[in-house]
Scaffold this motif. Sequence first.
Motif, PDB file in Angstrom:
ATOM      1  N   LEU A 369      27.873  42.223  33.828  1.00 50.81           N
ATOM      2  CA  LEU A 369      27.237  40.911  33.934  1.00 50.81           C
ATOM      3  C   LEU A 369      28.126  39.892  34.654  1.00 50.81           C
ATOM      4  CD1 LEU A 369      25.512  40.596  30.433  1.00 50.81           C
ATOM      5  CD2 LEU A 369      24.489  41.178  32.637  1.00 50.81           C
ATOM      6  N   LEU A 370      29.431  40.156  34.668  1.00 51.02           N
ATOM      7  CA  LEU A 370      30.333  39.239  35.377  1.00 51.02           C
ATOM      8  C   LEU A 370      30.381  39.530  36.881  1.00 51.02           C
ATOM      9  CD1 LEU A 370      33.457  38.954  33.027  1.00 51.02           C
ATOM     10  CD2 LEU A 370      31.691  37.241  33.428  1.00 51.02           C
ATOM     11  N   ARG A 371      29.833  40.655  37.298  1.00 47.88           N
ATOM     12  CA  ARG A 371      29.947  41.052  38.695  1.00 47.88           C
ATOM     13  C   ARG A 371      29.333  40.012  39.629  1.00 47.88           C
ATOM     14  NH1 ARG A 371      26.821  43.568  42.493  1.00 47.88           N
ATOM     15  NH2 ARG A 371      27.942  44.820  44.053  1.00 47.88           N
ATOM     16  N   ASN A 372      28.117  39.586  39.344  1.00 42.60           N
ATOM     17  CA  ASN A 372      27.455  38.625  40.220  1.00 42.60           C
ATOM     18  C   ASN A 372      28.182  37.286  40.260  1.00 42.60           C
ATOM     19  OD1 ASN A 372      25.457  40.450  40.894  1.00 42.60           O
ATOM     20  ND2 ASN A 372      24.086  39.793  39.246  1.00 42.60           N
ATOM     21  N   SER A 373      28.763  36.894  39.133  1.00 39.19           N
ATOM     22  CA  SER A 373      29.485  35.615  39.086  1.00 39.19           C
ATOM     23  C   SER A 373      30.816  35.698  39.813  1.00 39.19           C
ATOM     24  CB  SER A 373      29.712  35.193  37.628  1.00 39.19           C
ATOM     25  OG  SER A 373      28.492  35.027  36.943  1.00 39.19           O
ATOM     26  N   PHE A 374      31.463  36.859  39.760  1.00 33.74           N
ATOM     27  CA  PHE A 374      32.803  36.980  40.322  1.00 33.74           C
ATOM     28  C   PHE A 374      32.807  37.332  41.804  1.00 33.74           C
ATOM     29  CE2 PHE A 374      34.946  36.238  36.513  1.00 33.74           C
ATOM     30  CZ  PHE A 374      36.312  36.321  36.711  1.00 33.74           C
ATOM     31  N   THR A 375      31.725  37.880  42.313  1.00 36.45           N
ATOM     32  CA  THR A 375      31.708  38.278  43.720  1.00 36.45           C
ATOM     33  C   THR A 375      32.016  37.125  44.656  1.00 36.45           C
ATOM     34  OG1 THR A 375      30.205  40.123  43.303  1.00 36.45           O
ATOM     35  CG2 THR A 375      30.311  39.275  45.562  1.00 36.45           C
ATOM     36  N   PRO A 376      31.305  35.988  44.574  1.00 32.99           N
ATOM     37  CA  PRO A 376      31.658  34.883  45.485  1.00 32.99           C
ATOM     38  C   PRO A 376      33.043  34.316  45.228  1.00 32.99           C
ATOM     39  CG  PRO A 376      30.039  34.166  43.861  1.00 32.99           C
ATOM     40  CD  PRO A 376      30.151  35.645  43.725  1.00 32.99           C
ATOM     41  N   ILE A 377      33.504  34.353  43.975  1.00 33.07           N
ATOM     42  CA  ILE A 377      34.837  33.846  43.660  1.00 33.07           C
ATOM     43  C   ILE A 377      35.904  34.724  44.315  1.00 33.07           C
ATOM     44  CG2 ILE A 377      36.496  33.441  41.799  1.00 33.07           C
ATOM     45  CD1 ILE A 377      34.170  32.692  40.017  1.00 33.07           C
ATOM     46  N   ILE A 449      36.870  40.607  58.883  1.00 31.85           N
ATOM     47  CA  ILE A 449      37.152  40.984  57.493  1.00 31.85           C
ATOM     48  C   ILE A 449      36.113  40.378  56.558  1.00 31.85           C
ATOM     49  CG2 ILE A 449      38.800  40.712  55.608  1.00 31.85           C
ATOM     50  CD1 ILE A 449      41.029  40.928  57.661  1.00 31.85           C
ATOM     51  N   SER A 450      35.698  39.150  56.824  1.00 36.61           N
ATOM     52  CA  SER A 450      34.688  38.498  55.983  1.00 36.61           C
ATOM     53  C   SER A 450      33.354  39.233  56.057  1.00 36.61           C
ATOM     54  CB  SER A 450      34.506  37.042  56.412  1.00 36.61           C
ATOM     55  OG  SER A 450      35.710  36.320  56.263  1.00 36.61           O
ATOM     56  N   ILE A 451      32.974  39.670  57.259  1.00 33.78           N
ATOM     57  CA  ILE A 451      31.719  40.407  57.407  1.00 33.78           C
ATOM     58  C   ILE A 451      31.781  41.722  56.627  1.00 33.78           C
ATOM     59  CG2 ILE A 451      30.277  41.653  59.061  1.00 33.78           C
ATOM     60  CD1 ILE A 451      30.914  39.481  61.101  1.00 33.78           C
ATOM     61  N   VAL A 452      32.920  42.410  56.711  1.00 37.28           N
ATOM     62  CA  VAL A 452      33.083  43.661  55.959  1.00 37.28           C
ATOM     63  C   VAL A 452      33.002  43.389  54.458  1.00 37.28           C
ATOM     64  CG1 VAL A 452      34.691  45.514  55.398  1.00 37.28           C
ATOM     65  CG2 VAL A 452      34.419  44.779  57.781  1.00 37.28           C
ATOM     66  N   ASN A 453      33.664  42.319  53.999  1.00 35.93           N
ATOM     67  CA  ASN A 453      33.633  41.979  52.574  1.00 35.93           C
ATOM     68  C   ASN A 453      32.219  41.638  52.112  1.00 35.93           C
ATOM     69  OD1 ASN A 453      36.346  42.399  52.186  1.00 35.93           O
ATOM     70  ND2 ASN A 453      36.913  40.264  52.477  1.00 35.93           N
ATOM     71  N   PHE A 454      31.520  40.821  52.903  1.00 40.62           N
ATOM     72  CA  PHE A 454      30.158  40.430  52.537  1.00 40.62           C
ATOM     73  C   PHE A 454      29.237  41.652  52.484  1.00 40.62           C
ATOM     74  CE2 PHE A 454      30.856  35.944  54.359  1.00 40.62           C
ATOM     75  CZ  PHE A 454      31.356  35.528  53.137  1.00 40.62           C
TER      76      PHE A 454
END
Length: 465
Positions: A369-377, A449-454
């Motif tokens: 449940l924390l995955r969605n909250s932590f991804t943008p962080i 790198i940002s595109i790969v991460n996203f």
Amino acid sequence: MTTLSPPRSRTAVPPQGSRGILLALLILAALMGASVLIGWLLSTLAAQVVPGAPAYLLLVFTVVSLLVLAPLTHRAFPWITNWFYLLPALVFILAFTVLPVVLTVNYAFTNYSGQNSGNPDSAARQAATLSADRRSVTVPGLKGSAQAYLNCAAPSCAGATLVLYDEDASVPYRVKVTSAQDKTFTLAVPAPEALQVAQVTRVNRISYVGLANFQEIFGKASRALWPVFLWTVIFAFSTIILNSVAGLILGILLYNKRLKGRNVYRTLLFLPWAIPTVISVQMWVALFDQQFGIVNKSLGLLGIVAIPWLNDPLWAKISILVVNLWLGFPYMMTATISALSTINDDLYEAAEIDGASRWQQITGITLPLLRNSFTPILLSGFAFNFNNFGIIYLLTAGGPAQEGRESTAQSTDILLSWGYNTAFVSAGGQNFALASAIALIIFFLTLAISIVNFKAAGVFEEARK
């Protein structure tokens, strides 16, 4: 008898949807562009008429032009008045985002540096005499030819700039040269009567060099670009992993409502983030001092030899990760506590009834449940640390030195500090053009790198939903 009202003009009807927004932005951009162009032309004309005209006249003429053109734009597009509120935002975007980007891209293909700055070269100033007709200047002490002195591309030096000074050398006066022969320069216009020429100098021109800066960067890639890029990626990934793991563990522990004094613990653990970074890092510099630091003195009591925390390339990297962990884990801890508060307690009660252990509850309920909250962080944290200039500059200043590396790209330099050193240190000089080229490379690397991460995090799929 009713009278029919005249049909509304087509220009009075605002376009709808995204097309209307785009059209409004284009009209406002054209309005500001025309105002700036008129202001620049008027300020240039004023500078020719009055050589001592202040530079802020450009701003004055631009504002006046904007005030004059705005009503004319309203007459052509009556509906545009509903969009005039965007003008301040567009001005700030153009001034503080678009203009720096355009200048950076432009400088990346020039030789702009501390030497080639477009300003008079004070080191090349020479005594000079002016002819009676005030049309030619002779430099008796000139060594070499006049063409070499002005760095002329053409043998005649036509169009080159010569800077004239009076005895006090207080106000420089620039004048074009029509020809240069031996030690004499022929001026395009007579020197002003009020100017008693005593000295002259040249202008270190900014010229375009094409891809020379990029060729220099990739020509020395093994001594600067690749090792610095590799350490930047390792630093950003290691920092975000260490900080997120530490923050996640502490956040889960401190969210436990049965833990006594948890608010006290939260406050104490939050302090590293509350203290200004400059103070914290300087404290760590003292703690990690090889000879007098408390860390090595404490290790010495255990019989451990003093560790060169900031004086060895490997240990300096470890020190940076440790200090960045100290500075960054409170944020991750706070984010974890905030995210945990959104999880329904009924889920844990049901899992406990089913006999799930505390570890099973964490792995089966909390972490998913924390995955969605932590991804943008995590993504924003990686982007921040990829360009985290402050910790590098304050703790190690890019050092210690490492054999086989450029002086501007030492053992702990990241891409941004390498660019900074190139722009403002550069082995005693300043190379703004090369730093601009480095900035462009950083931009494309960060974008990739940002595109790969996203993509790995599924951000694009979420956006499509």
